[in-house]
Design a protein around this motif. Sequence first.
Motif, short mmCIF file in Angstrom:
data_model
loop_
_atom_site.label_atom_id
_atom_site.label_comp_id
_atom_site.label_asym_id
_atom_site.label_seq_id
_atom_site.Cartn_x
_atom_site.Cartn_y
_atom_site.Cartn_z
N LEU A 186 0.84 -1.19 0.00
CA LEU A 186 0.00 0.00 0.00
C LEU A 186 0.87 1.24 0.00
N ALA A 187 0.33 2.32 -0.48
CA ALA A 187 1.00 3.59 -0.33
C ALA A 187 1.00 3.94 1.16
N ALA A 188 2.02 4.64 1.60
CA ALA A 188 2.13 4.99 3.02
C ALA A 188 0.95 5.83 3.50
N SER A 220 -3.21 -2.83 -6.56
CA SER A 220 -3.01 -2.84 -8.02
C SER A 220 -2.65 -1.46 -8.57
N LYS A 221 -2.99 -0.39 -7.85
CA LYS A 221 -2.63 0.96 -8.31
C LYS A 221 -1.12 1.12 -8.41
N LEU A 222 -0.36 0.37 -7.61
CA LEU A 222 1.09 0.50 -7.62
C LEU A 222 1.73 -0.09 -8.87
N GLU A 223 0.99 -0.89 -9.62
CA GLU A 223 1.54 -1.46 -10.85
C GLU A 223 1.91 -0.38 -11.86
N THR A 279 9.44 -1.61 -10.07
CA THR A 279 8.17 -2.22 -9.66
C THR A 279 7.96 -3.59 -10.28
N HIS A 280 8.09 -3.68 -11.59
CA HIS A 280 7.77 -4.95 -12.26
C HIS A 280 8.81 -6.03 -12.01
N PRO A 331 -1.15 -8.44 -7.20
CA PRO A 331 -1.94 -7.20 -7.15
C PRO A 331 -3.38 -7.48 -6.72
N VAL A 332 -3.92 -6.58 -5.90
CA VAL A 332 -5.30 -6.68 -5.43
C VAL A 332 -5.97 -5.34 -5.68
#
Length: 96
Positions: free
Chosen positions: A1-3, A54-57, A77-78, A88-89
């Motif tokens: 998750l983002a912090a 999944s936003k972090l993809e 990332t990848h 990813p969720v």
Amino acid sequence: LAASERLNLAALEEATGQSAELVGENEFAAQFEPCERGSEPPLALFGAPIFMDSKLEGEPTLLMPAGTHRDAILLDTHEWMACERAQPVLNLGLHS
């Protein structure tokens, strides 16, 4: 998750088909030794599955703790996702 986000347990449960709950740091800290508590890196070598929002993809790189409160690592990332089998969720992170 983002912090800046908080965990959406319902999204994790839907993605895994299992119930999920948050546990206190004392209950899992030993699994991540020799890392300092609160600075555990998301690496599969610790034996836990890795789920990510999944936003972090869409991010080219991710900054993650590197086992201490002073150290961090910048990862592609990848490449990280492939090496660590990060799953990813959708909507795993919610804005506070």
